[in-house]
Design an enzyme around this catalytic site. Structure first.
Site, PDB file in Angstrom:
ATOM      1  N   PRO A 142      36.061  -3.388  -2.015  1.00  0.00           N
ATOM      2  CA  PRO A 142      37.207  -3.851  -1.241  1.00  0.00           C
ATOM      3  C   PRO A 142      38.150  -2.735  -0.803  1.00  0.00           C
ATOM      4  CG  PRO A 142      37.412  -4.504  -3.541  1.00  0.00           C
ATOM      5  CD  PRO A 142      36.048  -3.941  -3.369  1.00  0.00           C
ATOM      6  N   ASN A 143      38.658  -2.933   0.395  1.00  0.00           N
ATOM      7  CA  ASN A 143      39.651  -2.085   1.047  1.00  0.00           C
ATOM      8  C   ASN A 143      39.111  -0.750   1.547  1.00  0.00           C
ATOM      9  OD1 ASN A 143      41.838  -3.951   0.670  1.00  0.00           O
ATOM     10  ND2 ASN A 143      41.792  -3.371  -1.490  1.00  0.00           N
TER      11      ASN A 143
ATOM     12  N   ARG B 178      44.595   3.730   5.046  1.00  0.00           N
ATOM     13  CA  ARG B 178      45.304   3.257   3.856  1.00  0.00           C
ATOM     14  C   ARG B 178      45.534   4.419   2.896  1.00  0.00           C
ATOM     15  NH1 ARG B 178      42.393   1.246  -1.005  1.00  0.00           N
ATOM     16  NH2 ARG B 178      43.990   0.478  -2.400  1.00  0.00           N
TER      17      ARG B 178
ATOM     18  N   TYR C 176      43.517   8.915  -0.485  1.00  0.00           N
ATOM     19  CA  TYR C 176      42.114   8.760  -0.079  1.00  0.00           C
ATOM     20  C   TYR C 176      41.680   9.657   1.076  1.00  0.00           C
ATOM     21  CZ  TYR C 176      42.644   4.647  -2.999  1.00  0.00           C
ATOM     22  OH  TYR C 176      42.895   3.811  -4.045  1.00  0.00           O
TER      23      TYR C 176
ATOM     24  N   ASN D 100      30.675   2.666  -4.801  1.00  0.00           N
ATOM     25  CA  ASN D 100      32.114   2.813  -4.990  1.00  0.00           C
ATOM     26  C   ASN D 100      32.647   1.385  -5.055  1.00  0.00           C
ATOM     27  OD1 ASN D 100      34.867   3.092  -4.852  1.00  0.00           O
ATOM     28  ND2 ASN D 100      34.831   4.700  -3.303  1.00  0.00           N
TER      29      ASN D 100
ATOM     30  N   ALA E  27      38.357  -1.547  -6.463  1.00  0.00           N
ATOM     31  CA  ALA E  27      39.090  -2.300  -7.492  1.00  0.00           C
ATOM     32  C   ALA E  27      38.179  -3.118  -8.401  1.00  0.00           C
ATOM     33  CB  ALA E  27      40.129  -3.209  -6.842  1.00  0.00           C
TER      34      ALA E  27
ATOM     35  N   GLU F 242      28.049   6.079  -9.725  1.00  0.00           N
ATOM     36  CA  GLU F 242      29.369   5.512  -9.428  1.00  0.00           C
ATOM     37  C   GLU F 242      30.237   6.593  -8.794  1.00  0.00           C
ATOM     38  OE1 GLU F 242      33.099   3.600 -11.993  1.00  0.00           O
ATOM     39  OE2 GLU F 242      31.205   4.057 -12.999  1.00  0.00           O
TER      40      GLU F 242
ATOM     41  N   HIS G  23      34.108   7.539  -6.999  1.00  0.00           N
ATOM     42  CA  HIS G  23      35.507   7.225  -6.703  1.00  0.00           C
ATOM     43  C   HIS G  23      36.097   8.398  -5.941  1.00  0.00           C
ATOM     44  CE1 HIS G  23      35.362   3.701  -9.194  1.00  0.00           C
ATOM     45  NE2 HIS G  23      34.753   4.434 -10.110  1.00  0.00           N
TER      46      HIS G  23
ATOM     47  N   ARG H 174      45.550   8.258 -12.430  1.00  0.00           N
ATOM     48  CA  ARG H 174      46.270   7.147 -11.811  1.00  0.00           C
ATOM     49  C   ARG H 174      46.704   6.135 -12.866  1.00  0.00           C
ATOM     50  NH1 ARG H 174      43.343   5.238  -6.605  1.00  0.00           N
ATOM     51  NH2 ARG H 174      45.375   4.243  -6.343  1.00  0.00           N
TER      52      ARG H 174
END
Length: 148
Positions: free
Chosen positions: A11-12, A19, A24, A75, A78, A99, A101, A108
């Protein structure tokens, strides 16, 4: 070497480049897709590059990958921190799972420090920006070459 790598984005990530560029970066998801495909081609591999904001769609693609992919680069965004369902789906996949990110999740918020996906992943790349996708492709190429 031949085969297809499923590169799955949660998502996103469709808003990449728009964003929170301070976290990012300014590259778009289309930029990442082009770079990822080029990197895979340099190893004789293909990429199926996909993004969804829907958890069920990511799960369906993982199920599809069981029959069509040599590896998964994911990725989960969330869903990393919340989705046992994605973990369960990844546990049905027999090839390598990497995985990725874009940000360093460990610098964070505390809730981002836990990953369900990491319980299945053969490698985790975090904090390398979108270059993490390219590093994941290189790792998949090495893992799949060693398996053949």
């Amino acid at each position: 070497m031949t085969g297809t790598i499923y590169v799955l984005n949660g998502p996103n990530l469709n808003l990449l480049g728009k964003r929170q560029p301070e976290i990012y970066g300014s590259e778009t998801l289309a930029d990442v897709e082009a770079a990822t495909k080029s990197q895979a081609e340099s190893h004789g591999l293909d990429v199926r590059f996909l993004q969804s904001n829907a958890e069920y769609q990511l799960i369906d693609w993982i199920h599809e990958a069981r029959e069509k992919a040599v590896a998964i680069v994911i990725n989960p965004a969330a869903y990393t921190h919340t989705s046992v369902a994605i973990l369960d789906a990844l546990n049905t996949f027999e090839g390598p799972v990497i995985e990725v990110h874009i940000s360093n999740v460990h610098k964070r918020e505390e809730f981002r420090h836990h990953s369900f996906v990491s319980l299945r992943a053969d490698g985790v790349i975090a904090g390398c920006g979108t270059q993490g996708y390219l590093l994941a492709i290189d790792r998949v190429a090495r893992l799949t070459a060693a398996a053949n």
